[in-house]
Motif scaffolding. Structure first.
Motif, PDB file in Angstrom:
ATOM      1  N   LEU A 116       0.836  -1.206   0.000  1.00  0.00           N
ATOM      2  CA  LEU A 116       0.000   0.000   0.000  1.00  0.00           C
ATOM      3  C   LEU A 116       0.870   1.255   0.000  1.00  0.00           C
ATOM      4  N   ARG A 161       2.264   1.674  -3.528  1.00  0.00           N
ATOM      5  CA  ARG A 161       1.235   2.129  -4.463  1.00  0.00           C
ATOM      6  C   ARG A 161       0.895   3.601  -4.225  1.00  0.00           C
ATOM      7  N   ARG A 171      -9.478  11.167  -3.737  1.00  0.00           N
ATOM      8  CA  ARG A 171      -9.197  10.434  -4.983  1.00  0.00           C
ATOM      9  C   ARG A 171      -8.143   9.347  -4.750  1.00  0.00           C
ATOM     10  N   ALA A 214      -7.615   7.732  -1.976  1.00  0.00           N
ATOM     11  CA  ALA A 214      -8.301   6.670  -1.233  1.00  0.00           C
ATOM     12  C   ALA A 214      -9.148   5.814  -2.169  1.00  0.00           C
ATOM     13  N   GLU A 215      -9.861   6.464  -3.085  1.00  0.00           N
ATOM     14  CA  GLU A 215     -10.679   5.727  -4.057  1.00  0.00           C
ATOM     15  C   GLU A 215      -9.810   4.812  -4.915  1.00  0.00           C
ATOM     16  N   ARG A 216      -8.720   5.359  -5.420  1.00  0.00           N
ATOM     17  CA  ARG A 216      -7.842   4.589  -6.310  1.00  0.00           C
ATOM     18  C   ARG A 216      -7.155   3.432  -5.587  1.00  0.00           C
ATOM     19  N   LEU A 217      -6.885   3.610  -4.288  1.00  0.00           N
ATOM     20  CA  LEU A 217      -6.206   2.568  -3.520  1.00  0.00           C
ATOM     21  C   LEU A 217      -7.180   1.599  -2.852  1.00  0.00           C
ATOM     22  N   GLY A 218      -8.474   1.966  -2.826  1.00  0.00           N
ATOM     23  CA  GLY A 218      -9.476   1.101  -2.196  1.00  0.00           C
ATOM     24  C   GLY A 218      -9.395   1.098  -0.677  1.00  0.00           C
ATOM     25  N   VAL A 219      -9.024   2.252  -0.109  1.00  0.00           N
ATOM     26  CA  VAL A 219      -8.935   2.392   1.343  1.00  0.00           C
ATOM     27  C   VAL A 219      -9.640   3.679   1.758  1.00  0.00           C
ATOM     28  N   THR A 220      -9.701   3.943   3.064  1.00  0.00           N
ATOM     29  CA  THR A 220     -10.367   5.152   3.542  1.00  0.00           C
ATOM     30  C   THR A 220      -9.440   6.363   3.464  1.00  0.00           C
ATOM     31  N   ARG A 221     -10.052   7.553   3.517  1.00  0.00           N
ATOM     32  CA  ARG A 221      -9.265   8.792   3.545  1.00  0.00           C
ATOM     33  C   ARG A 221      -8.362   8.821   4.767  1.00  0.00           C
TER      34      ARG A 221
END
Length: 144
Positions: free
Chosen positions: A8, A11, A26, A28-35
């Motif tokens: 992580l 990435r 953005r 967080a969205e791209r990494l699939g995790v929370t802000r």
């Protein structure tokens, strides 16, 4: 001590290298995790020194016509200090790095023209202690 980077972290760093202005949402969205996860990771990477800072890359229109090249330099003997001192005096050498392997030094050249590059290469080749060199002209950047 810097903690080892996990997937992580790598990435996240990759995304920040591509666009350091990317919003945390953005990322967080791209990494699939929370802000919160992204914020904490960035904070930890900065505090540990992995991320040394953030910067702005400028497009230098004035340098679009510059001729840039990389010159690999082999030095006679085991001590390159004298050659390095002399090479630092060549104004077209923008950066000079020591390296391992067949070549002892890597010179980054920035020249105004092919004639200017030719002059810089002549100066490098005539530097005391320089045994061999090989130059590649940089045509375009594959990574922006």
């Amino acid at each position: 001590m810097v903690a080892p980077l996990d997937d992580l972290d790598r990435r996240l760093i990759s995304l920040l290298r591509a666009n350091g202005r990317e919003s945390v949402v953005r990322l967080a969205e791209r990494l699939g995790v929370t802000r919160t996860t992204v914020n904490k990771r960035i904070e930890r990477l900065v505090e540990s020194g992995v991320i040394a800072g953030f910067s702005v890359r400028l497009h230098d229109v004035a340098n679009d016509s510059a001729v840039r090249a990389i010159t690999l330099v082999a030095v006679e003997g085991h001590d390159a200090r004298d050659a390095i001192r002399q090479l630092r005096g060549i104004p077209q050498i923008a950066a000079l790095h020591t390296t391992n392997g067949r070549w002892d030094l890597v010179a980054e050249l920035s020249c105004e023209s092919l004639g200017d590059l030719d002059g810089a290469l002549a100066a490098i080749r005539s530097t005391a202690g320089v045994r061999d060199s090989e130059t590649s002209i940089l045509l375009s950047s594959a990574v922006a």
